[in-house]
Design an enzyme around this catalytic site. Structure first.
Site, short mmCIF file in Angstrom:
data_model
loop_
_atom_site.label_atom_id
_atom_site.label_comp_id
_atom_site.label_asym_id
_atom_site.label_seq_id
_atom_site.Cartn_x
_atom_site.Cartn_y
_atom_site.Cartn_z
N GLU A 69 0.81 -1.22 0.00
CA GLU A 69 0.00 0.00 0.00
C GLU A 69 0.85 1.28 0.00
O GLU A 69 0.60 2.21 0.77
CB GLU A 69 -0.96 0.00 1.19
CG GLU A 69 -2.04 -1.07 1.07
CD GLU A 69 -3.11 -0.98 2.16
OE1 GLU A 69 -2.96 -0.15 3.09
OE2 GLU A 69 -4.08 -1.74 2.09
N GLU A 74 -5.70 -8.29 -0.46
CA GLU A 74 -6.43 -7.91 0.75
C GLU A 74 -7.88 -7.67 0.34
O GLU A 74 -8.16 -6.78 -0.47
CB GLU A 74 -5.85 -6.65 1.41
CG GLU A 74 -4.53 -6.87 2.11
CD GLU A 74 -4.10 -5.66 2.95
OE1 GLU A 74 -4.99 -4.96 3.49
OE2 GLU A 74 -2.88 -5.43 3.05
#
Length: 501
Positions: free
Chosen positions: A173, A292
């Site tokens: 991320e 995710e």
């Protein structure tokens, strides 16, 4: 209500089933590792300190590939802290989750845990505070043949054979301002490309995952993917997608259609990746790693005092308790991943134990299944062969967030070798049971082997420590199969599965 008709054509193949679609995620966050998979004082703990009751639940869940050790955690992680004698390992501050990391579980221990559960280890490297050298060192330690300094260090720590780790995440991320070492798409694309190139110089067969957007609501969504892929396309094999969903403002109708947003996310990333492919005149098609995805009540977490000024070891964080509606949405998200399995070939349910997880534990006590456990475990168990894209003729309903949405969603798998097939369905109606007629004659379905459903008169019913079996699978009443035609009635707000032979 008009019956829903689903037609299955065995030639309408999405993709052969890749078991990596049933992956999960273990991060050093809250009680996922400590008091979750690892609790040395627990009555079921083995010599490594791993809870064997949790191991059995993970096996039942059917998790295949396990992403580790983060997540946000990896962006300041020093992998060297987690190897060697446990009594010599340092305690560090984890800035991502404002807690203390004891490093009592590291690569060697977690690899042994993966062997216990029969799962594949998917490793992440720190590109937040570290870079190429640390990634190469970790790669040598984990996968190098004895005879070099770091491989011999692994041997000295008790593991002679290299670990079979082929899939590696290049950070996590990095588009997010919350990330330790957050950087621009231009800067991340460059470091990811250089790291990937170096890692593939060491082992050309590695499968590398470059960071995509951490959510479709990010202001850089789409543009981030373009810039990062233009820099790294030749060196990587996957781009990651992350998405979490929750009910907001009592809008259950929109929430039940969350998979519409996931489809938009996938379509956008695929279009961007294919644009870069053609721009670069590449012969390679980029795959998506949805590493995710889950239900996460992030709004409630951010409003809580879970993260505070204290530095604690394994604090209780993100321990969402899931409802029937949450499980139905999760089952539908998994249907969506399968519907897009030609491009989404790897996925990780985040996370596995205690932290927004299908499995919960109590220190020194029980472990139990959340509602979300059931659609994942049944789909992982029944899905075989190839994924088929059925034609679905169903009614629609209006939502505030997604416009007009289909009442029924479904996907089918079929295994030509065994003759087995499976249908996975959701009914998004809050009030009506829906009769569904599925034409399975083209895949040779002759009899029903199993027909189960997850639903409840109360869509907000949950399994808790005090009532661990409040919600579970029930037989899908009235399911019939005759001359290849399957007829089922789906209860309101339900996820169902039917396997045939």
């Amino acid at each position: 209500m008009t019956p829903t008709h689903i037609t299955v054509d065995r030639t309408n193949v999405v993709a052969p089933l890749n078991r990596r679609i049933f992956g999960s995620f273990v991060e050093h966050l809250g009680r996922c590792v400590y008091d979750g998979i690892y609790e040395p004082g627990h009555p079921t703990a083995n010599a490594d300190g791993f809870r064997l009751d949790v191991v059995e639940l993970v096996k039942e869940l059917g998790s295949t590939t396990i992403r580790y050790p983060g997540g946000n955690f990896v962006s300041s992680y020093r992998w060297e802290d987690g190897v060697g004698p446990r009594e010599s390992r340092p305690v560090r501050r984890d800035l991502a989750w404002h807690s203390l990391e004891t490093n009592q579980v590291g690569l060697d221990e977690f690899a042994r845990w993966c062997e216990l559960t029969g799962s594949e280890l998917m490793m992440a490297v720190n590109l937040g505070t570290r870079g190429i050298e640390a990634a190469l060192d970790l790669l040598e330690y984990a996968t190098g043949e004895p005879g070099t300094a770091l491989a011999d260090q692994r041997v000295a720590n008790g593991r002679t054979e290299p670990y079979d780790i082929s899939m590696w995440c290049l950070g996590n991320e990095m588009d997010g301002p919350w990330q330790i070492g957050h950087m621009s798409a231009e800067d991340y694309g460059k470091i990811a490309a250089r790291t990937a190139s170096a890692m593939k110089t060491a082992d050309k067969n590695l499968e590398l995952v470059v960071c995509g957007s951490s959510g479709s609501s990010m202001p850089t969504f789409g543009e981030w993917e373009r810039v990062v892929l233009e820099a790294s396309y030749d060196h990587v094999d996957y781009i990651s997608c992350h998405a979490y969903y929750q009910e907001r403002g009592g809008d259950l109708a929109s929430y039940l259609a969350s998979s519409v947003e996931m489809t938009y996310f996938i379509d956008t990333v695929v279009a961007t990746a294919d644009h870069v492919k053609h721009k670069l005149r590449s012969q390679k098609t980029m795959q998506l790693s949805f590493d995710e995805w889950n239900i996460w009540y992030l709004d409630e977490h951010q409003a809580s005092e879970e993260v505070n000024d204290e530095w604690r070891i394994a604090p209780r964080q993100l321990e969402d308790v899931y409802s029937v509606a949450d499980a139905v949405v999760l089952g539908n998200l998994l249907i969506t991943l399968l519907q897009n399995h030609d491009r989404v070939t790897s996925a990780s349910l985040a996370q596995l134990v205690n932290v927004i997880a299908p499995i919960m534990t109590e220190p020194g006590g029980d472990s139990w299944r959340q509602t979300t456990f059931f659609p994942f475990s049944v789909t992982s168990r029944l899905a075989r062969g190839v994924v088929l894209r059925p034609r679905i003729d169903t009614g629609r309903y209006d939502t505030a967030l997604h416009g007009s949405v289909a009442l029924v969603d479904a996907v089918v798998t079929a295994d030509a070798e065994t003759g087995a097939s499976a249908v996975f369905l959701v009914n998004r109606s809050q009030t009506e049971s829906i009769e569904v007629v599925v034409d399975l004659s083209d895949v040779g379905a002759g009899r029903i082997v199993e027909a189960v459903s997850l639903h409840d008169a109360d869509p907000y019913a949950k399994n808790t420590l005090a009532d661990q079996n409040r919600v579970g699978l029930t037989p899908l009443a009235g399911a019939e199969l005759a001359d290849g035609i399957l007829t089922v009635t789906l209860p309101p707000v339900s996820w169902s599965a039917v396997s045939c032979a």
